[in-house]
Scaffold this motif. Structure first.
Motif, PDB file in Angstrom:
ATOM      1  N   ILE A 264       0.868  -1.173   0.000  1.00 23.10           N
ATOM      2  CA  ILE A 264       0.000   0.000   0.000  1.00 23.10           C
ATOM      3  C   ILE A 264       0.909   1.229   0.000  1.00 23.10           C
ATOM      4  O   ILE A 264       1.866   1.303   0.786  1.00 23.10           O
ATOM      5  CB  ILE A 264      -0.908   0.036   1.248  1.00 23.10           C
ATOM      6  N   LYS A 265       0.623   2.175  -0.876  1.00 26.02           N
ATOM      7  CA  LYS A 265       1.349   3.448  -0.855  1.00 26.02           C
ATOM      8  C   LYS A 265       0.483   4.466  -0.135  1.00 26.02           C
ATOM      9  O   LYS A 265      -0.668   4.701  -0.499  1.00 26.02           O
ATOM     10  CB  LYS A 265       1.670   3.950  -2.261  1.00 26.02           C
ATOM     11  N   SER A 266       1.050   5.073   0.902  1.00 26.55           N
ATOM     12  CA  SER A 266       0.351   6.091   1.667  1.00 26.55           C
ATOM     13  C   SER A 266       1.300   7.262   1.852  1.00 26.55           C
ATOM     14  O   SER A 266       2.267   7.173   2.618  1.00 26.55           O
ATOM     15  CB  SER A 266      -0.087   5.536   3.026  1.00 26.55           C
ATOM     16  N   GLY A 267       1.062   8.344   1.123  1.00 23.35           N
ATOM     17  CA  GLY A 267       2.008   9.449   1.147  1.00 23.35           C
ATOM     18  C   GLY A 267       3.332   9.007   0.551  1.00 23.35           C
ATOM     19  O   GLY A 267       3.377   8.501  -0.566  1.00 23.35           O
ATOM     20  N   GLU A 268       4.405   9.146   1.308  1.00 21.76           N
ATOM     21  CA  GLU A 268       5.736   8.745   0.840  1.00 21.76           C
ATOM     22  C   GLU A 268       6.126   7.352   1.324  1.00 21.76           C
ATOM     23  O   GLU A 268       7.237   6.897   1.058  1.00 21.76           O
ATOM     24  CB  GLU A 268       6.786   9.769   1.322  1.00 21.76           C
ATOM     25  N   VAL A 269       5.215   6.682   2.026  1.00 24.47           N
ATOM     26  CA  VAL A 269       5.540   5.396   2.632  1.00 24.47           C
ATOM     27  C   VAL A 269       4.951   4.238   1.825  1.00 24.47           C
ATOM     28  O   VAL A 269       3.796   4.293   1.392  1.00 24.47           O
ATOM     29  CB  VAL A 269       5.021   5.323   4.091  1.00 24.47           C
ATOM     30  N   TYR A 270       5.756   3.188   1.639  1.00 17.64           N
ATOM     31  CA  TYR A 270       5.301   1.961   1.006  1.00 17.64           C
ATOM     32  C   TYR A 270       5.175   0.897   2.101  1.00 17.64           C
ATOM     33  O   TYR A 270       6.172   0.456   2.664  1.00 17.64           O
ATOM     34  CB  TYR A 270       6.283   1.497  -0.064  1.00 17.64           C
ATOM     35  N   TYR A 271       3.945   0.517   2.400  1.00 13.50           N
ATOM     36  CA  TYR A 271       3.694  -0.486   3.429  1.00 13.50           C
ATOM     37  C   TYR A 271       3.607  -1.874   2.799  1.00 13.50           C
ATOM     38  O   TYR A 271       2.809  -2.103   1.890  1.00 13.50           O
ATOM     39  CB  TYR A 271       2.387  -0.200   4.171  1.00 13.50           C
ATOM     40  N   PHE A 272       4.411  -2.796   3.306  1.00 17.17           N
ATOM     41  CA  PHE A 272       4.350  -4.180   2.848  1.00 17.17           C
ATOM     42  C   PHE A 272       3.199  -4.900   3.536  1.00 17.17           C
ATOM     43  O   PHE A 272       3.006  -4.774   4.752  1.00 17.17           O
ATOM     44  CB  PHE A 272       5.668  -4.901   3.157  1.00 17.17           C
ATOM     45  N   LEU A 273       2.437  -5.694   2.771  1.00 14.17           N
ATOM     46  CA  LEU A 273       1.320  -6.444   3.331  1.00 14.17           C
ATOM     47  C   LEU A 273       1.592  -7.938   3.397  1.00 14.17           C
ATOM     48  O   LEU A 273       1.476  -8.558   4.439  1.00 14.17           O
ATOM     49  CB  LEU A 273       0.042  -6.186   2.518  1.00 14.17           C
ATOM     50  N   GLU A 274       1.950  -8.536   2.249  1.00 19.29           N
ATOM     51  CA  GLU A 274       2.162  -9.985   2.239  1.00 19.29           C
ATOM     52  C   GLU A 274       2.816 -10.425   0.939  1.00 19.29           C
ATOM     53  O   GLU A 274       2.918  -9.649  -0.019  1.00 19.29           O
ATOM     54  CB  GLU A 274       0.841 -10.724   2.420  1.00 19.29           C
ATOM     55  N   VAL A 275       3.257 -11.678   0.925  1.00 24.82           N
ATOM     56  CA  VAL A 275       3.793 -12.293  -0.281  1.00 24.82           C
ATOM     57  C   VAL A 275       3.149 -13.664  -0.452  1.00 24.82           C
ATOM     58  O   VAL A 275       2.940 -14.385   0.526  1.00 24.82           O
ATOM     59  CB  VAL A 275       5.334 -12.422  -0.221  1.00 24.82           C
ATOM     60  N   ASN A 276       2.831 -13.981  -1.682  1.00 21.90           N
ATOM     61  CA  ASN A 276       2.271 -15.288  -2.013  1.00 21.90           C
ATOM     62  C   ASN A 276       3.166 -15.921  -3.076  1.00 21.90           C
ATOM     63  O   ASN A 276       3.209 -15.457  -4.214  1.00 21.90           O
ATOM     64  CB  ASN A 276       0.838 -15.140  -2.541  1.00 21.90           C
ATOM     65  N   PRO A 277       3.912 -16.986  -2.729  1.00 21.94           N
ATOM     66  CA  PRO A 277       4.828 -17.596  -3.692  1.00 21.94           C
ATOM     67  C   PRO A 277       4.138 -18.094  -4.962  1.00 21.94           C
ATOM     68  O   PRO A 277       4.748 -18.105  -6.030  1.00 21.94           O
ATOM     69  CB  PRO A 277       5.438 -18.763  -2.910  1.00 21.94           C
ATOM     70  N   VAL A 278       2.876 -18.514  -4.827  1.00 17.20           N
ATOM     71  CA  VAL A 278       2.164 -19.039  -5.996  1.00 17.20           C
ATOM     72  C   VAL A 278       0.952 -18.171  -6.323  1.00 17.20           C
ATOM     73  O   VAL A 278      -0.054 -18.653  -6.843  1.00 17.20           O
ATOM     74  CB  VAL A 278       1.735 -20.512  -5.768  1.00 17.20           C
ATOM     75  N   GLY A 279       1.044 -16.885  -6.023  1.00 17.35           N
ATOM     76  CA  GLY A 279      -0.068 -15.970  -6.275  1.00 17.35           C
ATOM     77  C   GLY A 279      -0.298 -15.718  -7.754  1.00 17.35           C
ATOM     78  O   GLY A 279       0.571 -15.975  -8.596  1.00 17.35           O
ATOM     79  N   GLN A 280      -1.481 -15.193  -8.056  1.00 14.47           N
ATOM     80  CA  GLN A 280      -1.808 -14.879  -9.445  1.00 14.47           C
ATOM     81  C   GLN A 280      -0.993 -13.679  -9.923  1.00 14.47           C
ATOM     82  O   GLN A 280      -0.830 -12.710  -9.189  1.00 14.47           O
ATOM     83  CB  GLN A 280      -3.307 -14.563  -9.583  1.00 14.47           C
ATOM     84  N   PHE A 281      -0.484 -13.760 -11.137  1.00 14.51           N
ATOM     85  CA  PHE A 281       0.228 -12.620 -11.719  1.00 14.51           C
ATOM     86  C   PHE A 281      -0.154 -12.394 -13.176  1.00 14.51           C
ATOM     87  O   PHE A 281       0.394 -11.512 -13.827  1.00 14.51           O
ATOM     88  CB  PHE A 281       1.750 -12.825 -11.608  1.00 14.51           C
ATOM     89  N   ALA A 282      -1.116 -13.176 -13.664  1.00 12.77           N
ATOM     90  CA  ALA A 282      -1.560 -12.983 -15.051  1.00 12.77           C
ATOM     91  C   ALA A 282      -2.127 -11.585 -15.247  1.00 12.77           C
ATOM     92  O   ALA A 282      -1.917 -10.967 -16.299  1.00 12.77           O
ATOM     93  CB  ALA A 282      -2.604 -14.040 -15.419  1.00 12.77           C
TER      94      ALA A 282
END
Length: 300
Positions: A264-282
């Protein structure tokens, strides 16, 4: 020979296979409903299902997309023998999977499911900004309208057999207190976002897409609540180099060379939420015209 392990009819797998066919590369596709026996033929490990067979030493590279390599075990009437045989077959299976994962690969079956709580800790070690979060069995410490809840695990799909339809557990804003305690749940600070970012990572490269989900009330909290009548705007996005360097550090800590990451980008900050090794990327490939399917085919 290239080995691909995937779900039946996964569209991302099909797109990569199209590239492999155009490149005239030999591959074998294993779906999640196939079971293989481990055999030995002239001192070579042979994996054989009802309609497929290949030698372990034939595999030069592997893509673990989804599903899993499943094995068919021999069973005997004697329980004592079964205990011994199950242990022996377990170690044979472990040898096969470990050997495959030692070859050139995109993702591994052994770490395809990550622990969200550990991932958040590793993200902080990598220098990323992470929204404040906590676990609780009640809502006593929850700040209403400023706290969200979501699953501790990955995407949760609930089967409703009686109504013949599925349900998904979405990210939800807590708007009222619960009167009774409940099973340990995940709560996180609600971040006011400019937009969301989905980043596909492959062997040190980042391919990012900005998702303007905050412009639609239906997708503001969770962009997966897709609005087909008014789709979110999605465009290519370049993360700052320092953020991409932190992504590389996180993926190395997790021993992952591929995955989909959410920010999530909020102002000048990039907040990390999660990673999915087999997530959709199509969707990242289609919306942003990234050659991701070819990238995977080339690497394999």
């Amino acid at each position: 020979m290239i080995l691909i392990i995937s779900d039946n009819n996964d569209r991302t797998t099909i797109e990569v296979i199209r590239w492999l066919v155009s490149m005239d590369k030999n591959f074998i596709l294993i779906n999640d409903d196939e079971f293989f026996e481990i055999k030995v033929d002239k001192k070579r490990f042979l994996l054989q299902s009802e309609n497929k067979a290949f030698f372990l030493d034939e595999i030069e590279s592997m893509w673990y997309r989804r599903g899993g390599l499943q094995f068919k075990r021999l069973q005997y009437h004697n329980d004592s023998i079964n205990i011994h045989m199950n242990e022996a077959q377990h170690w044979l299976e472990d040898y096969v999977l470990t050997t495959l994962e030692s070859r050139r690969h995109v993702n591994k079956q052994s770490n395809s499911h990550v622990n969200k709580l550990l991932v958040l800790e590793y993200a902080r070690k990598a220098g990323m900004q992470v929204p404040q979060y906590f676990l609780a069995e009640n809502t006593d410490d929850v700040i209403l309208n400023r706290t969200i809840t979501k699953s501790i695990t990955g995407n949760v799909i609930l089967d409703n057999i009686s109504e013949k339809r599925d349900g998904i557990m979405y990210t939800t804003i807590i708007r009222e207190k619960e009167k009774k305690p409940f099973f340990t749940s995940f709560f996180q600070e609600k971040i006011e976002k400019d937009f969301e970012i989905r980043t596909f990572y492959l062997n040190g490269e980042c391919f990012s897409m900005a998702i303007f989900s905050q412009n639609d009330e239906q997708t503001q909290t969770d962009f997966r609540k897709y609005n087909d009548e008014k789709p979110n705007r999605n465009i290519r996005y370049n993360l700052p180099k320092e953020v991409e360097m932190k992504i590389q550090k996180l993926m190395k800590l997790l021993d992952l060379n591929c995955g989909s990451l959410d920010f999530i980008k909020s102002g000048e900050v990039y907040y990390f939420l999660e990673v999915n090794p087999v997530g959709q990327f199509a969707n990242v490939a289609y919306h942003c015209n990234y050659p991701l399917f070819k990238k995977i085919a080339d690497y394999l």
